[in-house]
Each structure stands twice: as structure tokens, then as C-alpha cells.
Design a protein around this motif. Structure first.
Motif: not given
Length: 93
Positions: A50, A24, A44-48, A22
Motif C-alpha cells: 500500500q 503496524l 506489517s503484513d496487513k499494510l504491505r 499493535e
């Protein structure tokens, strides 16, 4: 976070982070002679939230410095970062 330099096409490059297949994070550019035309940044939304986009831009700026390249901001994130910070003045075109 670590980013890998990848050649996407003849004159297209990216620093990206892929985990378990994936994507990121990535920042992409087209190389025109000594100029990196910065055209896209994705996180990715998972890391926004940061600071990953800044890390990508910093890695690209360090790469430009190593190669004695300039960077032209086309991507809205890079345009905004160049306007907000003097840290990139040495690589801005």
C-alpha cells in the motif's frame, strides 16, 4: 496514514503507526549530529503493498528538511529508495 514521532532512546528516533497496541509501521534512525542514520523500516503484513514504507520515508525526509538534517541510508529499503529516486537528493548524505 498518520505517523507519530517517538524518541526510543537517547539518540534513537522513529516515526511509527500503532493501532490498538499493535505496531503496524515504523522507520527508525540514530541521530548523529546533523545526520539521521536510517537503520530500519518495518511494515506489517496487513499494510504491505500500500506504499506505507514510502510514506514513512517521505515523512522522515520532510522531517530532515525541516531540521536541515541529512540522511544516511543503512536500511536496505532506504538504500534502494535513494537509488531509484531523485526526490531525496537534497537530504542524502
Amino acid at each position: 496514514m498518520e505517523f507519530q514521532l517517538q524518541q526510543l532512546a537517547e539518540n534513537e528516533f522513529a516515526f511509527l503507526n500503532v493501532q490498538e497496541g499493535e505496531k503496524l509501521a515504523e522507520i527508525t534512525w540514530q541521530q548523529k549530529g546533523q545526520v539521521m542514520i536510517m537503520d530500519h523500516t518495518y511494515v506489517s503484513d496487513k499494510l504491505r503493498g500500500q506504499g506505507v514504507a514510502k510514506q514513512l520515508l517521505d515523512q522522515a525526509a520532510d522531517y530532515a528538511r525541516e531540521k536541515d538534517y541529512k540522511m544516511e541510508a543503512v536500511c536496505s529499503y532506504v538504500v534502494a529508495a535513494f537509488e531509484k529516486s531523485d526526490a531525496y537528493n537534497d537530504v542524502k548524505q
